[in-house]
Scaffold this active site. Structure first.
Site, PDB file in Angstrom:
ATOM      1  CE  LYS A   1      -2.341  -0.756   3.783  1.00 51.24           C
ATOM      2  NZ  LYS A   1      -1.672  -2.026   4.145  1.00 51.24           N
ATOM      3  CB  THR A   2       3.544   2.469   2.252  1.00 52.55           C
ATOM      4  OG1 THR A   2       2.753   2.283   3.431  1.00 52.55           O
ATOM      5  CG2 THR A   2       4.357   3.743   2.401  1.00 52.55           C
ATOM      6  CD  GLU A  51       2.064   1.320   9.025  1.00 54.49           C
ATOM      7  OE1 GLU A  51       1.725   0.289   9.629  1.00 54.49           O
ATOM      8  OE2 GLU A  51       1.854   1.482   7.817  1.00 54.49           O
ATOM      9  CD  GLN A  72      -3.130  -2.281   7.707  1.00 52.83           C
ATOM     10  OE1 GLN A  72      -3.281  -3.086   6.802  1.00 52.83           O
ATOM     11  NE2 GLN A  72      -2.006  -2.156   8.378  1.00 52.83           N
ATOM     12  CD  GLU A  79     -10.471  -0.651  13.525  1.00 49.92           C
ATOM     13  OE1 GLU A  79     -10.087  -0.854  14.688  1.00 49.92           O
ATOM     14  OE2 GLU A  79      -9.889   0.092  12.742  1.00 49.92           O
ATOM     15  N   GLY A 106     -18.402   0.569   8.490  1.00 46.27           N
ATOM     16  CA  GLY A 106     -19.121   0.590   7.232  1.00 46.27           C
ATOM     17  C   GLY A 106     -19.135   1.957   6.604  1.00 46.27           C
ATOM     18  CE  LYS A 129     -19.185   3.781  -3.182  1.00 45.66           C
ATOM     19  NZ  LYS A 129     -19.449   4.317  -1.829  1.00 45.66           N
ATOM     20  NE  ARG A 131     -19.934   8.481  -4.119  1.00 45.36           N
ATOM     21  CZ  ARG A 131     -20.439   7.907  -3.042  1.00 45.36           C
ATOM     22  NH1 ARG A 131     -21.699   7.500  -3.040  1.00 45.36           N
ATOM     23  NH2 ARG A 131     -19.702   7.725  -1.958  1.00 45.36           N
TER      24      ARG A 131
END
Length: 438
Positions: free
Chosen positions: A201-202, A225, A345, A365, A367, A401, A403
């Site tokens: 990711k980083t 981080e 994450q 954690e 929605g 996703k 939009r």
């Protein structure tokens, strides 16, 4: 100036008595009137409206009943009806009543925050920002209906500007295939890049940031981080195609030093800003972005990573805090007219399935992340789980996703030793030439 206007309240009530249909046009509620008697009168007007009864002097007296004497008797109603010679200024009087109400409630909220005895500056700032946003939202003038002629004329002008403008439409992602799927990152959008730890990711974020900055955009990176020095190691390795370990230890060959100096002279000219302060609150991030946006209109913000940002105040549970941060990032994108790209994450649920490609339900954690995001892209490496896979050094960018566009998967080359991502159609000869400095 006081936080109420008796005259404006009287003018609103008098106008409705003079022209009863105005009760169907007003957005005021009884609690927005400061004068207790005015609240009662307006409340009765609302009740008559809801009962589909005409609002006039007689019906209002009957509806008020015994309360009439407390309000000053029928003479006060007569005074109200005669207080406005015309209803032409009704909207302005309505606006004044609403503005005074917002000032009163804002001051009351500030008093409550002061009385709470908070001793944490970040928590105090969070409460103040909530008050400011609430007042701002409620005070914003609602434009109402727009005729299609006006809307399409504006659309035509925007389309013409896009066609003939030299400015790129949107902010590039790390690869051209990903650009085609997402339509690039657009202003006022929240874009999530999510993966399990150590997937890349980083590195993906740094590749994106470097690309955007090289295209003339200003880039803000919040690294919660990793320290700033480690990010420089990784950016230089990717830019020079020098193995990351050699950059970290400083054991560069002569030809590598030459490549480093060349990259250095290019990279120092980029408008790329890094804040590696650990434990930042969302309020601190929004404040910093607002200041930088004043200097650089074409700004994109990267955040590593969302779940490390503090909400700045107390929450009942962790999900609520992450949801608050997610929604605040979306608001930050809207209010600054910028794209925001936040890393996130994924939960361990990925590891429990046979097919370990991420899904929406794996977002950790909250929605709210799925709800707030305009695009969600998952990073997946088959060689992370299967050492014998045929897809070695390939990363899948799964747009789950979008939009304002389509979804799909874009594949990219993942040169882990350099922290470099490249389009899959780049030839091996081209990559070899780059490594050799040709």
């Amino acid at each position: 100036m006081g936080y109420f206007s008796i005259e404006a309240e009287q003018a609103v009530l008098g106008a409705i008595l003079k022209s009863p249909d105005l009760i169907y046009e007003t957005a005021l509620q009884p609690e927005k009137f400061y004068h207790a008697g005015h609240r009662i009168i307006f409340e009765q007007m609302i009740l008559l409206r809801d009962a589909e009864k005409k609002i006039d002097f007689v019906s209002l007296v009957a509806s008020l009943g015994d309360q009439m004497q407390e309000l000053g008797g029928t003479s006060y109603l007569l005074q109200l009806s005669q207080s406005v010679p015309t209803v032409a200024n009704f909207t302005e009087h309505e606006r004044i009543v609403n503005s005074k109400y917002l000032m009163r409630t804002g001051m009351e909220s500030l008093g409550e925050v002061y009385g709470a005895g908070l001793d944490n500056p970040a928590e105090f700032a969070a409460e103040l920002m909530d008050i400011a946003e609430k007042i701002g939202d409620e005070s914003r003038i609602k434009e109402g209906f727009v005729h299609i002629r006006d809307g399409l004329e504006n659309h035509f002008n925007q389309l013409q500007e896009k066609k003939y403008s030299d400015k790129p439409i949107g902010f590039s992602t790390a690869g051209t295939a990903l650009d085609r799927i997402t339509g690039k990152w657009q202003r006022q959008t929240l874009n999530i890049i999510a993966a399990r730890p150590s997937v890349g990711k980083t590195a993906f974020m740094l590749n994106n940031a470097r690309k955007n900055a090289s295209e003339g955009m200003a880039v803000a990176m919040f690294s919660l981080e990793q320290p700033e020095s480690q990010l420089y190691d990784r950016m230089v390795a990717a830019e020079c195609l020098i193995e990351g370990e050699r950059i970290r230890t400083g054991q560069l060959r002569d030809e590598e030093w030459a490549k480093y100096v060349t990259a250095f002279t290019k990279m120092v000219e980029l408008n790329l800003y890094i804040d590696d302060t650990p434990g930042l609150s969302i309020q601190e991030i929004r404040s910093a972005v607002r200041k930088l946006k004043k200097k650089h209109p074409d700004l994109i913000v990267f955040l590593d990573y969302l779940q490390l940002v503090r909400g700045g105040k107390k929450f009942d549970n962790r999900n609520m805090e992450v949801g608050y941060v997610s929604t605040s990032l979306k608001q930050m994108a809207r209010e600054n007219d910028i794209p925001v790209v936040a890393l996130a994450q994924l939960s361990r649920g990925v590891e429990q399935r046979q097919d370990k490609r991420p899904m929406m339900s794996d977002l950790r954690e909250s929605g709210n992340i799925e709800q707030d995001a305009d695009t969600i892209t998952f990073l997946y490496r088959d060689d992370y789980y299967d050492k014998e896979t045929e897809k070695k050094n390939i990363i899948e960018c799964i747009v789950a996703k979008n939009r304002n566009g389509g979804v799909g998967t874009a594949e990219m080359i993942n040169m882990k030793q350099y922290g470099k991502f490249a389009d899959l159609d780049i030839s091996h000869h081209e990559l070899k030439d780059r490594r050799q400095g040709a």
